[in-house]
Write a protein that holds these residues in place. Sequence first.
Motif, PDB file in Angstrom:
ATOM      1  N   GLU A  82      34.008  41.969  33.484  1.00 41.93           N
ATOM      2  CA  GLU A  82      33.587  40.699  32.901  1.00 41.93           C
ATOM      3  C   GLU A  82      32.645  40.046  33.894  1.00 41.93           C
ATOM      4  O   GLU A  82      32.960  39.929  35.078  1.00 41.93           O
ATOM      5  CB  GLU A  82      34.797  39.796  32.639  1.00 41.93           C
ATOM      6  CG  GLU A  82      35.708  40.372  31.562  1.00 41.93           C
ATOM      7  CD  GLU A  82      36.790  39.416  31.104  1.00 41.93           C
ATOM      8  OE1 GLU A  82      37.060  38.417  31.793  1.00 41.93           O
ATOM      9  OE2 GLU A  82      37.369  39.694  30.030  1.00 41.93           O
ATOM     10  N   ILE A  84      30.972  36.722  34.962  1.00 39.44           N
ATOM     11  CA  ILE A  84      31.147  35.280  34.774  1.00 39.44           C
ATOM     12  C   ILE A  84      30.034  34.553  35.507  1.00 39.44           C
ATOM     13  O   ILE A  84      29.792  34.805  36.692  1.00 39.44           O
ATOM     14  CB  ILE A  84      32.529  34.841  35.286  1.00 39.44           C
ATOM     15  CG1 ILE A  84      33.606  35.469  34.385  1.00 39.44           C
ATOM     16  CG2 ILE A  84      32.676  33.317  35.274  1.00 39.44           C
ATOM     17  CD1 ILE A  84      34.903  35.701  35.051  1.00 39.44           C
ATOM     18  N   ARG A  86      28.536  30.852  36.594  1.00 38.95           N
ATOM     19  CA  ARG A  86      28.975  29.458  36.753  1.00 38.95           C
ATOM     20  C   ARG A  86      27.817  28.572  37.220  1.00 38.95           C
ATOM     21  O   ARG A  86      27.100  28.941  38.155  1.00 38.95           O
ATOM     22  CB  ARG A  86      30.095  29.366  37.794  1.00 38.95           C
ATOM     23  CG  ARG A  86      31.330  30.176  37.441  1.00 38.95           C
ATOM     24  CD  ARG A  86      32.423  29.971  38.458  1.00 38.95           C
ATOM     25  NE  ARG A  86      33.567  30.845  38.219  1.00 38.95           N
ATOM     26  CZ  ARG A  86      34.596  30.541  37.431  1.00 38.95           C
ATOM     27  NH1 ARG A  86      34.630  29.387  36.789  1.00 38.95           N
ATOM     28  NH2 ARG A  86      35.595  31.397  37.279  1.00 38.95           N
ATOM     29  N   THR A  90      34.575  24.809  38.069  1.00 35.91           N
ATOM     30  CA  THR A  90      35.781  24.345  37.359  1.00 35.91           C
ATOM     31  C   THR A  90      36.648  25.572  37.105  1.00 35.91           C
ATOM     32  O   THR A  90      36.319  26.671  37.542  1.00 35.91           O
ATOM     33  CB  THR A  90      35.392  23.597  36.039  1.00 35.91           C
ATOM     34  OG1 THR A  90      36.535  22.923  35.528  1.00 35.91           O
ATOM     35  CG2 THR A  90      34.855  24.546  34.989  1.00 35.91           C
ATOM     36  N   SER A  92      39.185  28.630  37.049  1.00 35.38           N
ATOM     37  CA  SER A  92      39.886  29.442  38.049  1.00 35.38           C
ATOM     38  C   SER A  92      39.233  29.347  39.432  1.00 35.38           C
ATOM     39  O   SER A  92      39.904  29.479  40.454  1.00 35.38           O
ATOM     40  CB  SER A  92      39.952  30.900  37.593  1.00 35.38           C
ATOM     41  OG  SER A  92      38.674  31.483  37.601  1.00 35.38           O
ATOM     42  N   ASP A 121      43.113  40.900  34.703  1.00 38.80           N
ATOM     43  CA  ASP A 121      41.660  40.798  34.935  1.00 38.80           C
ATOM     44  C   ASP A 121      41.325  40.288  36.344  1.00 38.80           C
ATOM     45  O   ASP A 121      40.728  39.202  36.499  1.00 38.80           O
ATOM     46  CB  ASP A 121      41.004  39.858  33.899  1.00 38.80           C
ATOM     47  CG  ASP A 121      41.076  40.405  32.476  1.00 38.80           C
ATOM     48  OD1 ASP A 121      41.418  41.589  32.305  1.00 38.80           O
ATOM     49  OD2 ASP A 121      40.785  39.641  31.540  1.00 38.80           O
ATOM     50  N   ASP A 168      30.029  27.066  32.445  1.00 39.02           N
ATOM     51  CA  ASP A 168      30.190  28.478  32.837  1.00 39.02           C
ATOM     52  C   ASP A 168      30.377  29.319  31.581  1.00 39.02           C
ATOM     53  O   ASP A 168      30.561  28.779  30.484  1.00 39.02           O
ATOM     54  CB  ASP A 168      31.343  28.667  33.846  1.00 39.02           C
ATOM     55  CG  ASP A 168      32.682  28.182  33.323  1.00 39.02           C
ATOM     56  OD1 ASP A 168      32.884  28.188  32.105  1.00 39.02           O
ATOM     57  OD2 ASP A 168      33.528  27.786  34.144  1.00 39.02           O
ATOM     58  N   PHE A 169      30.319  30.626  31.727  1.00 34.37           N
ATOM     59  CA  PHE A 169      30.554  31.518  30.587  1.00 34.37           C
ATOM     60  C   PHE A 169      30.792  32.937  31.070  1.00 34.37           C
ATOM     61  O   PHE A 169      30.545  33.262  32.231  1.00 34.37           O
ATOM     62  CB  PHE A 169      29.384  31.486  29.583  1.00 34.37           C
ATOM     63  CG  PHE A 169      28.044  31.881  30.158  1.00 34.37           C
ATOM     64  CD1 PHE A 169      27.277  30.974  30.873  1.00 34.37           C
ATOM     65  CD2 PHE A 169      27.541  33.159  29.981  1.00 34.37           C
ATOM     66  CE1 PHE A 169      26.040  31.335  31.399  1.00 34.37           C
ATOM     67  CE2 PHE A 169      26.302  33.539  30.495  1.00 34.37           C
ATOM     68  CZ  PHE A 169      25.556  32.612  31.211  1.00 34.37           C
ATOM     69  N   LYS A 170      31.278  33.753  30.133  1.00 31.46           N
ATOM     70  CA  LYS A 170      31.613  35.136  30.436  1.00 31.46           C
ATOM     71  C   LYS A 170      30.800  36.078  29.544  1.00 31.46           C
ATOM     72  O   LYS A 170      30.624  35.815  28.359  1.00 31.46           O
ATOM     73  CB  LYS A 170      33.112  35.325  30.152  1.00 31.46           C
ATOM     74  CG  LYS A 170      33.678  36.657  30.502  1.00 31.46           C
ATOM     75  CD  LYS A 170      33.839  37.621  29.346  1.00 31.46           C
ATOM     76  CE  LYS A 170      34.637  37.150  28.190  1.00 31.46           C
ATOM     77  NZ  LYS A 170      34.751  38.136  27.106  1.00 31.46           N
ATOM     78  N   ASP A 193      34.689  30.196  22.712  1.00 31.95           N
ATOM     79  CA  ASP A 193      35.821  30.925  23.311  1.00 31.95           C
ATOM     80  C   ASP A 193      35.461  31.452  24.696  1.00 31.95           C
ATOM     81  O   ASP A 193      36.328  31.667  25.531  1.00 31.95           O
ATOM     82  CB  ASP A 193      36.188  32.151  22.451  1.00 31.95           C
ATOM     83  CG  ASP A 193      37.279  31.867  21.437  1.00 31.95           C
ATOM     84  OD1 ASP A 193      37.568  30.684  21.201  1.00 31.95           O
ATOM     85  OD2 ASP A 193      37.837  32.838  20.875  1.00 31.95           O
ATOM     86  N   THR A 194      34.177  31.707  24.917  1.00 33.17           N
ATOM     87  CA  THR A 194      33.765  32.408  26.145  1.00 33.17           C
ATOM     88  C   THR A 194      32.854  31.559  27.038  1.00 33.17           C
ATOM     89  O   THR A 194      32.321  32.062  28.028  1.00 33.17           O
ATOM     90  CB  THR A 194      33.037  33.729  25.798  1.00 33.17           C
ATOM     91  OG1 THR A 194      31.822  33.416  25.102  1.00 33.17           O
ATOM     92  CG2 THR A 194      33.883  34.642  24.927  1.00 33.17           C
ATOM     93  N   CYS A 195      32.648  30.310  26.653  1.00 26.51           N
ATOM     94  CA  CYS A 195      31.812  29.399  27.455  1.00 26.51           C
ATOM     95  C   CYS A 195      32.591  28.114  27.716  1.00 26.51           C
ATOM     96  O   CYS A 195      33.453  27.739  26.921  1.00 26.51           O
ATOM     97  CB  CYS A 195      30.571  28.955  26.684  1.00 26.51           C
ATOM     98  SG  CYS A 195      29.469  30.252  26.125  1.00 26.51           S
TER      99      CYS A 195
HETATM  100  P1  TMP Z   1      37.800  30.916  34.422  1.00 25.64           P
HETATM  101  O1  TMP Z   1      37.367  29.652  35.113  1.00 25.64           O
HETATM  102  O2  TMP Z   1      39.138  30.795  33.751  1.00 25.64           O
HETATM  103  O3  TMP Z   1      37.703  32.113  35.309  1.00 25.64           O
HETATM  104  O4  TMP Z   1      36.755  31.173  33.246  1.00 25.64           O
HETATM  105  C1  TMP Z   1      35.382  31.306  33.472  1.00 25.64           C
HETATM  106  C2  TMP Z   1      34.632  31.423  32.160  1.00 25.64           C
HETATM  107  O5  TMP Z   1      34.926  32.644  31.516  1.00 25.64           O
HETATM  108  C3  TMP Z   1      34.975  30.341  31.142  1.00 25.64           C
HETATM  109  O6  TMP Z   1      33.769  29.967  30.495  1.00 25.64           O
HETATM  110  C4  TMP Z   1      35.885  30.991  30.167  1.00 25.64           C
HETATM  111  C5  TMP Z   1      35.469  32.439  30.209  1.00 25.64           C
HETATM  112  N1  TMP Z   1      36.599  33.354  30.047  1.00 25.64           N
HETATM  113  C6  TMP Z   1      36.607  34.245  28.996  1.00 25.64           C
HETATM  114  O7  TMP Z   1      35.681  34.286  28.189  1.00 25.64           O
HETATM  115  N2  TMP Z   1      37.647  35.115  28.891  1.00 25.64           N
HETATM  116  C7  TMP Z   1      38.684  35.118  29.763  1.00 25.64           C
HETATM  117  O8  TMP Z   1      39.611  35.926  29.609  1.00 25.64           O
HETATM  118  C8  TMP Z   1      38.664  34.177  30.848  1.00 25.64           C
HETATM  119  C9  TMP Z   1      39.782  34.138  31.841  1.00 25.64           C
HETATM  120  C10 TMP Z   1      37.596  33.322  30.946  1.00 25.64           C
END
Ligand code: TMP
Length: 254
Positions: A82, A84, A86, A90, A92, A121, A168-170, A193-195
């Motif tokens: 994944e 990520i 940023r 914020t 994790s 993960d 942030d986003f993934k 869901d992913t941002c």
């Molecule tokens: P985090 O701060 O929890 O690591 O998340 C960073 C970004 O990644 C946030 O935009 C949410 C996204 N994310 C996912 O799309 N899937 C995941 O399983 C996780 C943990 C985060």
Amino acid sequence: EGKAKIIYEGPEKGTAIQHFKDDATAFNNQKRSTVEGKGVLNNRISEHILSNLNQIGIKTHLIKRLNMREQLVRLVEILPVEFIVRNIATGSMTKRLGIPDGTILSKPLIEYSYKNDDLGDPLIAREHILEFKWVKDEKALNFINDSCLRINDFMQGMFRGVGIKLVDFKLEFGIANIEGKENILLADEISPDTCRLWDVASEKKLDKDRFRKDLGNIIQGYQEVARRLGIIHEEANISEVKFGKPKAVNIKNK
Ligand code: TMP
């Protein structure tokens, strides 16, 4: 079948159908619920973003949206990483490093995690990716890194234009063999869901943190994102639509 989507066999070799469910999970599946209408909105929002990225030369798995919940995509072998990106600290990262929540980063920061639910993960370094060949070689990893930054630039501008901060986003990428040549394609989805998406004026969260942190009005946040991007004009558009389920396929056997 994953936590938020199901991948079905596509109509032609090398294609798949990506079906968006209403299921929401957080904290590696420990928190689970259904958010009615989420799949329909994520399908539309992800289609919108990936088609726009395609127009600036980012190759994606998206072929076309088929209906309210489904997209025709290229079948790819998903890389087990994944990516990520940023812009503001914020989530994790602030927990892990004790950085104050909301700290603006001087430039976009890319983190990697190993896609493995059993291990939760875990965060990994570039060196792990190369050592264990989770991405083929350094050239491919550099290409993906550059793509992440281009995608971030584009999306930051797109969201800023409608009064939203892209915090942030993934991203996930996959490999597709097209006419005998290996291509790295942006895959999966880009959606609330992913941002992390914050309203510029109020800093109100318009993304899945509404679910993760029990802030309520989850679907209203997603609808607001879709409305501002000019995707939906009326709330009625997300009313529940049921589809029969095509045959699931084991992608490994294809
Ligand atoms: P985090 O701060 O929890 O690591 O998340 C960073 C970004 O990644 C946030 O935009 C949410 C996204 N994310 C996912 O799309 N899937 C995941 O399983 C996780 C943990 C985060």
